[in-house]
Design a protein around this motif. Structure first.
Motif, PDB file in Angstrom:
ATOM      1  N   PHE A 132       0.801  -1.216   0.000  1.00 38.42           N
ATOM      2  CA  PHE A 132       0.000   0.000   0.000  1.00 38.42           C
ATOM      3  C   PHE A 132       0.841   1.276   0.000  1.00 38.42           C
ATOM      4  O   PHE A 132       0.346   2.327  -0.410  1.00 38.42           O
ATOM      5  N   GLU A 133       2.085   1.200   0.471  1.00 42.10           N
ATOM      6  CA  GLU A 133       2.930   2.392   0.539  1.00 42.10           C
ATOM      7  C   GLU A 133       4.125   2.315  -0.403  1.00 42.10           C
ATOM      8  O   GLU A 133       4.363   3.242  -1.191  1.00 42.10           O
ATOM      9  N   GLN A 134       4.892   1.243  -0.326  1.00 43.22           N
ATOM     10  CA  GLN A 134       6.018   1.112  -1.248  1.00 43.22           C
ATOM     11  C   GLN A 134       5.515   0.954  -2.683  1.00 43.22           C
ATOM     12  O   GLN A 134       6.127   1.460  -3.625  1.00 43.22           O
ATOM     13  N   MET A 135       4.421   0.239  -2.845  1.00 45.16           N
ATOM     14  CA  MET A 135       3.689   0.230  -4.098  1.00 45.16           C
ATOM     15  C   MET A 135       2.363   0.936  -3.822  1.00 45.16           C
ATOM     16  O   MET A 135       2.179   1.532  -2.759  1.00 45.16           O
ATOM     17  N   ASN A 136       1.461   0.893  -4.759  1.00 47.23           N
ATOM     18  CA  ASN A 136       0.231   1.669  -4.581  1.00 47.23           C
ATOM     19  C   ASN A 136      -0.990   0.834  -4.950  1.00 47.23           C
ATOM     20  O   ASN A 136      -1.905   1.313  -5.615  1.00 47.23           O
ATOM     21  N   PHE A 137      -1.008  -0.414  -4.496  1.00 48.93           N
ATOM     22  CA  PHE A 137      -2.144  -1.275  -4.787  1.00 48.93           C
ATOM     23  C   PHE A 137      -3.366  -0.845  -3.985  1.00 48.93           C
ATOM     24  O   PHE A 137      -3.256  -0.377  -2.852  1.00 48.93           O
ATOM     25  N   ASP A 138      -4.537  -1.051  -4.582  1.00 51.47           N
ATOM     26  CA  ASP A 138      -5.780  -0.767  -3.880  1.00 51.47           C
ATOM     27  C   ASP A 138      -6.136  -1.861  -2.894  1.00 51.47           C
ATOM     28  O   ASP A 138      -6.873  -1.605  -1.930  1.00 51.47           O
ATOM     29  N   SER A 139      -5.642  -3.069  -3.121  1.00 52.45           N
ATOM     30  CA  SER A 139      -6.066  -4.200  -2.297  1.00 52.45           C
ATOM     31  C   SER A 139      -4.997  -5.279  -2.298  1.00 52.45           C
ATOM     32  O   SER A 139      -4.099  -5.295  -3.143  1.00 52.45           O
ATOM     33  N   VAL A 140      -5.142  -6.198  -1.334  1.00 55.89           N
ATOM     34  CA  VAL A 140      -4.260  -7.354  -1.263  1.00 55.89           C
ATOM     35  C   VAL A 140      -5.075  -8.546  -0.792  1.00 55.89           C
ATOM     36  O   VAL A 140      -5.975  -8.410   0.042  1.00 55.89           O
ATOM     37  N   THR A 141      -4.815  -9.712  -1.371  1.00 56.15           N
ATOM     38  CA  THR A 141      -5.478 -10.927  -0.910  1.00 56.15           C
ATOM     39  C   THR A 141      -4.801 -11.419   0.367  1.00 56.15           C
ATOM     40  O   THR A 141      -3.575 -11.391   0.487  1.00 56.15           O
ATOM     41  N   VAL A 142      -5.619 -11.863   1.314  1.00 59.88           N
ATOM     42  CA  VAL A 142      -5.130 -12.221   2.642  1.00 59.88           C
ATOM     43  C   VAL A 142      -5.757 -13.551   3.070  1.00 59.88           C
ATOM     44  O   VAL A 142      -6.951 -13.787   2.862  1.00 59.88           O
ATOM     45  N   ALA A 143      -4.952 -14.416   3.677  1.00 63.65           N
ATOM     46  CA  ALA A 143      -5.429 -15.686   4.219  1.00 63.65           C
ATOM     47  C   ALA A 143      -5.895 -15.473   5.657  1.00 63.65           C
ATOM     48  O   ALA A 143      -5.199 -14.814   6.441  1.00 63.65           O
ATOM     49  N   PRO A 144      -7.059 -16.013   6.043  1.00 67.04           N
ATOM     50  CA  PRO A 144      -7.637 -15.715   7.364  1.00 67.04           C
ATOM     51  C   PRO A 144      -7.250 -16.677   8.476  1.00 67.04           C
ATOM     52  O   PRO A 144      -7.675 -16.477   9.614  1.00 67.04           O
ATOM     53  N   TYR A 145      -6.470 -17.689   8.194  1.00 65.89           N
ATOM     54  CA  TYR A 145      -6.309 -18.809   9.126  1.00 65.89           C
ATOM     55  C   TYR A 145      -5.776 -18.385  10.497  1.00 65.89           C
ATOM     56  O   TYR A 145      -6.152 -18.960  11.517  1.00 65.89           O
ATOM     57  N   MET A 146      -4.917 -17.344  10.531  1.00 60.93           N
ATOM     58  CA  MET A 146      -4.334 -16.929  11.810  1.00 60.93           C
ATOM     59  C   MET A 146      -5.213 -15.943  12.575  1.00 60.93           C
ATOM     60  O   MET A 146      -4.849 -15.504  13.663  1.00 60.93           O
ATOM     61  N   GLY A 147      -6.355 -15.588  12.023  1.00 57.73           N
ATOM     62  CA  GLY A 147      -7.313 -14.795  12.778  1.00 57.73           C
ATOM     63  C   GLY A 147      -7.155 -13.293  12.672  1.00 57.73           C
ATOM     64  O   GLY A 147      -6.436 -12.767  11.821  1.00 57.73           O
ATOM     65  N   ALA A 148      -7.853 -12.593  13.570  1.00 62.29           N
ATOM     66  CA  ALA A 148      -8.033 -11.147  13.471  1.00 62.29           C
ATOM     67  C   ALA A 148      -6.716 -10.379  13.411  1.00 62.29           C
ATOM     68  O   ALA A 148      -6.559  -9.456  12.614  1.00 62.29           O
TER      69      ALA A 148
END
Length: 271
Positions: A109-125
């Motif tokens: 989000f800062e070093q690059m300027n992507f609007d979004s990133v895919t994230v795996a939920p397994y480790m929780g909040a």
């Protein structure tokens, strides 16, 4: 990019097409291999020919990471090339403890300027919420994927008969909102998209699996579309590798046009 801005692009282009950028040196047209940066040349040509019909691009980070430092440089150039009014997805599938996730978020989000990133939920909040701290940026959480191994965990039912993916949806809605949280929902599980939509009625879904993987665009729209479309349907191989010749970009455009035309009809039907 905000949710309203994304929906405006969908309306403007009569499209909810996401083009997946999976640039494999073993698959891109051979004539590009003599270029100084073959991967960039390939992605540049695809973007230039499909940008009129795409509302999102999804570079798969693995194809760039595998090339080492040069791959990261190429990824940054590709991200900067994508028009500013098109939604960008870093398909990185990150997910780690909080301080590490915060740094992953800063990278995309800062070093690059992507609007979004895919994230795996397994480790929780605490592995997901650091990504949600960035204004007008999005988490796209893996919910119900289309790979064969997804059945190993995602469809396991608890003592009340609830599948694990539903528990992930319900819990993760406490962390974000339809303004900053999307879900990955595979097109090859068409019969379950409607079940996901019941749990997350207002969220956008990123839907891979249409085209080369056999998912039906009509079925996805039937079960998954909401009043703001709520869908980004991804096509990777079906567009970018439709031709391996020097005409690859023109043929990719033709495939994007076909999908956009079908999407336009579906938008009129359901919105």
């Amino acid at each position: 990019m905000t949710r309203a801005e994304l929906f405006a692009q969908i309306q403007k282009k009569s499209s909810f097409l996401c083009v997946g950028l999976d640039p494999d040196l073993a698959k891109i047209p051979a004539h590009l291999l003599s270029e100084p940066d073959p991967i960039f040349s390939f992605c540049k040509a695809i973007i230039e020919e499909t940008a009129d019909f795409a509302v999102a691009y999804k570079p798969n980070i693995a194809f760039f990471e595998a090339l080492g430092a040069k791959g990261w440089e190429t990824l940054k150039k590709v991200e900067e090339l994508i028009p500013a009014d098109i939604f960008t997805i870093a398909d990185a599938k990150r997910g780690d403890i909080g301080n590490t996730s915060k740094l992953y978020a800063k990278a995309f989000f800062e070093q690059m300027n992507f609007d979004s990133v895919t994230v795996a939920p397994y480790m929780g909040a605490d592995s997901v919420t650091p990504f949600l701290e960035f204004e007008d940026r999005w988490v796209i959480l893996l919910a119900l994927t289309s790979n064969a191994g997804s059945m190993d965990f995602q469809l396991i039912r608890d003592e009340n008969g609830k599948p694990l993916y539903q528990s992930v949806l319900e819990k993760s809605k406490e962390w974000g909102s339809p303004e900053n949280l999307m879900y990955v929902v595979g097109a090859t599980r068409g019969e379950l998209i409607g079940e996901v939509r019941k749990v997350a009625p207002a969220h956008f879904f990123l839907v891979p699996g249409v085209g080369a993987q056999g998912g039906s665009l009509a079925e996805v729209a039937k079960h998954g579309m909401n009043s703001h479309c709520g869908l980004l349907v991804n096509s990777s191989r079906g567009i970018i590798y439709a031709s391996s010749g020097k005409d690859f970009a023109r043929i990719a455009r033709q495939e994007a046009v076909k999908l956009q035309a079908e999407m336009s009809v579906l938008l009129e039907q359901y919105l």
